[in-house]
Design an enzyme around this catalytic site. Sequence first.
Site, PDB file in Angstrom:
ATOM      1  N   CYS A   2       0.885  -1.153   0.000  1.00  0.00           N
ATOM      2  CA  CYS A   2       0.000   0.000   0.000  1.00  0.00           C
ATOM      3  C   CYS A   2       0.926   1.206   0.000  1.00  0.00           C
ATOM      4  O   CYS A   2       2.132   1.059   0.185  1.00  0.00           O
ATOM      5  CB  CYS A   2      -0.826   0.063   1.274  1.00  0.00           C
ATOM      6  SG  CYS A   2      -1.941  -1.334   1.510  1.00  0.00           S
ATOM      7  N   GLY A  28      -1.633   1.250  -4.541  1.00  0.00           N
ATOM      8  CA  GLY A  28      -2.919   0.754  -4.044  1.00  0.00           C
ATOM      9  C   GLY A  28      -4.053   1.491  -4.703  1.00  0.00           C
ATOM     10  O   GLY A  28      -4.042   2.723  -4.739  1.00  0.00           O
ATOM     11  N   ASN A 102       1.511  -0.435   5.717  1.00  0.00           N
ATOM     12  CA  ASN A 102       1.835  -1.129   4.477  1.00  0.00           C
ATOM     13  C   ASN A 102       2.541  -2.420   4.865  1.00  0.00           C
ATOM     14  O   ASN A 102       3.566  -2.380   5.546  1.00  0.00           O
ATOM     15  CB  ASN A 102       2.749  -0.250   3.607  1.00  0.00           C
ATOM     16  CG  ASN A 102       3.336  -0.980   2.411  1.00  0.00           C
ATOM     17  OD1 ASN A 102       4.401  -0.641   1.941  1.00  0.00           O
ATOM     18  ND2 ASN A 102       2.659  -1.982   1.900  1.00  0.00           N
ATOM     19  N   GLY A 103       1.988  -3.537   4.430  1.00  0.00           N
ATOM     20  CA  GLY A 103       2.607  -4.815   4.748  1.00  0.00           C
ATOM     21  C   GLY A 103       1.564  -5.834   5.126  1.00  0.00           C
ATOM     22  O   GLY A 103       0.364  -5.641   4.903  1.00  0.00           O
ATOM     23  N   TYR A 259       8.467  -4.572  -9.680  1.00  0.00           N
ATOM     24  CA  TYR A 259       7.167  -4.095 -10.143  1.00  0.00           C
ATOM     25  C   TYR A 259       6.507  -3.011  -9.294  1.00  0.00           C
ATOM     26  O   TYR A 259       5.973  -2.038  -9.820  1.00  0.00           O
ATOM     27  CB  TYR A 259       6.211  -5.296 -10.242  1.00  0.00           C
ATOM     28  CG  TYR A 259       4.749  -4.945 -10.358  1.00  0.00           C
ATOM     29  CD1 TYR A 259       4.204  -4.466 -11.550  1.00  0.00           C
ATOM     30  CD2 TYR A 259       3.886  -5.072  -9.259  1.00  0.00           C
ATOM     31  CE1 TYR A 259       2.867  -4.132 -11.647  1.00  0.00           C
ATOM     32  CE2 TYR A 259       2.540  -4.746  -9.357  1.00  0.00           C
ATOM     33  CZ  TYR A 259       2.031  -4.274 -10.554  1.00  0.00           C
ATOM     34  OH  TYR A 259       0.705  -3.939 -10.649  1.00  0.00           O
TER      35      TYR A 259
HETATM   36  O1  LIG Z   1       1.192 -12.500 -14.823  1.00  0.00           O
HETATM   37  P1  LIG Z   1       0.208 -11.532 -14.291  1.00  0.00           P
HETATM   38  O2  LIG Z   1      -0.591 -12.138 -13.175  1.00  0.00           O
HETATM   39  O3  LIG Z   1      -0.651 -10.924 -15.347  1.00  0.00           O
HETATM   40  O4  LIG Z   1       1.000 -10.348 -13.565  1.00  0.00           O
HETATM   41  C1  LIG Z   1       2.102  -9.679 -14.085  1.00  0.00           C
HETATM   42  C2  LIG Z   1       1.719  -8.434 -14.837  1.00  0.00           C
HETATM   43  O5  LIG Z   1       0.995  -7.525 -13.978  1.00  0.00           O
HETATM   44  C3  LIG Z   1       1.710  -6.301 -13.868  1.00  0.00           C
HETATM   45  O6  LIG Z   1       1.209  -5.308 -14.738  1.00  0.00           O
HETATM   46  P2  LIG Z   1       0.120  -4.216 -14.320  1.00  0.00           P
HETATM   47  O7  LIG Z   1      -0.880  -4.085 -15.384  1.00  0.00           O
HETATM   48  O8  LIG Z   1      -0.412  -4.518 -12.967  1.00  0.00           O
HETATM   49  O9  LIG Z   1       0.892  -2.839 -14.117  1.00  0.00           O
HETATM   50  P3  LIG Z   1       1.902  -1.983 -15.010  1.00  0.00           P
HETATM   51  O10 LIG Z   1       1.061  -1.131 -15.920  1.00  0.00           O
HETATM   52  O11 LIG Z   1       2.644  -1.183 -14.005  1.00  0.00           O
HETATM   53  O12 LIG Z   1       2.806  -2.874 -15.774  1.00  0.00           O
HETATM   54  C4  LIG Z   1       3.133  -6.653 -14.253  1.00  0.00           C
HETATM   55  O13 LIG Z   1       3.801  -5.515 -14.767  1.00  0.00           O
HETATM   56  C5  LIG Z   1       2.933  -7.690 -15.323  1.00  0.00           C
HETATM   57  O14 LIG Z   1       2.634  -7.059 -16.551  1.00  0.00           O
HETATM   58  N1  LIG Z   2      -0.778  -4.101   0.725  1.00  0.00           N
HETATM   59  C1  LIG Z   2      -0.741  -3.715   1.972  1.00  0.00           C
HETATM   60  O1  LIG Z   2       0.219  -3.159   2.467  1.00  0.00           O
HETATM   61  C2  LIG Z   2      -1.951  -4.091   2.757  1.00  0.00           C
HETATM   62  C3  LIG Z   2      -2.022  -3.610   4.164  1.00  0.00           C
HETATM   63  C4  LIG Z   2      -3.012  -4.443   4.973  1.00  0.00           C
HETATM   64  N2  LIG Z   2      -2.511  -5.796   5.120  1.00  0.00           N
HETATM   65  C5  LIG Z   2      -4.379  -4.442   4.295  1.00  0.00           C
HETATM   66  O2  LIG Z   2      -4.761  -5.422   3.691  1.00  0.00           O
HETATM   67  O3  LIG Z   2      -5.063  -3.455   4.341  1.00  0.00           O
HETATM   68 MG   LIG Z   3       2.624  -4.860 -16.431  1.00  0.00          MG
END
Ligand SMILES: O=P(O)(O)OC[C@H]1O[C@H](OP(=O)(O)OP(=O)(O)O)[C@H](O)[C@@H]1O
Ligand SMILES: NC(=O)CC[C@H](N)C(=O)O
Ligand SMILES: [Mg+2]
Length: 509
Positions: A2, A28, A102-103, A259
Amino acid sequence: MCGIVGVISQSPVNQLIYDALLLLQHRGQDAAGIVTMQGTKCFMHKARGMVRDVFRTRNMRALPGNVGLGQVRYPTAGNAYSEEEAQPFYVNAPFGIVLVHNGNLTNAQTLKQELFAVDRRHINTESDTEVLINILAHELELAARDLPLTPEEVFKAVAAVHRRIKGSYAVVALIAGYGLLAFRDPYGIRPLCLGEMPTEGGKDYMVASESVAMEGTGHRFVRDIAPGEAVFVDLAGQVHAQQCAERSSLNPCMFEFVYLARPDSVIDGISVYQARLNMGETLAQRVISTMPPSEIDVVIPIPESSRPAAMQLAQKLGKPYREGFVKNRYVGRTFIMPGQSVRKKSVRQKLNAIGVEFKGRNVLLVDDSIVRGTTSKEIVQMAREAGANKVYMASAAPPVRYPNVYGIDMPTMEELIAHNRSMEEIRQFIGADALIYQDLEGMKRVVSALQPALQGFEASCFDGQYVTGDVSVADFAAIRAQRVAQVTEEEEGADRSRLALQSAQGTSH
Ligand SMILES: O=P(O)(O)OC[C@H]1O[C@H](OP(=O)(O)OP(=O)(O)O)[C@H](O)[C@@H]1O
Ligand SMILES: NC(=O)CC[C@H](N)C(=O)O
Ligand SMILES: [Mg+2]
């Protein structure tokens, strides 16, 4: 993950927190919330949705005060569709505390029972953050002797919190009438940094998940908060800091660099952008050892996150780098969306192929990671539909094979495309002519080269090694069971949201 932020200032902070949350939106998308404090009174607004949707002018006007915090949520525990689990959380005693996190706590279920049976505190949601704030409140109650509360007592409480909770946590809290507290888990899994801005009357302070929130709001990045450390900024603007963990080491989450984080952030001294370039460089070696580069006509990134790695890879191979997919900027990140059906549909809504870049060519598509395979499968198909001759796929991260329990929503192995599948099976699943993955040791080497002070990485989703070393079989089972139960609810929730939207738009499917 988050995004979290906290500010202590000499002027109103509502707009500043809003701006910082917008800069952290990529962390998030499910819910957002802000609390401000004026005197000892707290004002809160939180709801499901992205920052721009959650805060209207009237909500902003109702957030007075020079101190505050905020959060953008990507749920990893509890229910994505529950407004009550949006953050910040509030408890009224001792003093009045609001908290963002976050976590992910790995022993949340055990603690929940302990809180009820021993500490006599009731937890009303499935959120691990509600557990965390109650543990902090309980320990603060025990540590605080006579009034006023001192920084030493605050640190004593944080030390007790470290002893009780397990997992990953970067936390910002406000203690009404006293100040802003920030602390980070003893392994430094989730990021948290401190910034400042000189003002006429002294200095304003900000703590945030990523340095981009500081830069984007005119703050000067001061330093990362150390693993296990707590920083307490009192209402007079005095900064107190102390190491509160018995043992600490720096093991940031590798997935932040792959990512999660924005490329323009610097986390624990590592430029996320440079880390991604380096990953592209090692990935190029893997490509070269798998196939003659002469078989590749063009390198195409899968926007957004893979761009730096793809760029560097193309340069290393001596091949053109072309933007073959256009991203609809109004669709969010698909991986952090709750529910597989929404994620799948969103890939095509989000990315569209430019025919000329594919027609008759052998294309090497590059993504930062392949997790569930949702994106790669759709994208390979789209490249073929656009007329590509051969479609090769490369991932700048190694295969994701193990569940993550530290704040990335992949709690079950079965959902991971690389779990228990051979390379050939994965290749067939995504439909590519060749599949090339990063190698784990190479990736660790080139990212850690950027920060000699690192003890290692939290890279459990790649290597199955859980850095805290204390996740029991029962913890895994509890996290898994809770998320599996949520998945069905989330799918239903997603369907409900879609139906509501469709009926509002007057469409039937
Ligand atoms: O194998 P998957 O389960 O599909 O997950 C991986 C994909 O998801 C993310 O992209 P996302 O669209 O979330 O964000 P981005 O635009 O920052 O690349 C990541 O960059 C990959 O493209
Ligand atoms: N991604 C997160 O950091 C999540 C924080 C917390 N575990 C929630 O689910 O709200
Ligand atoms: Mg992507």
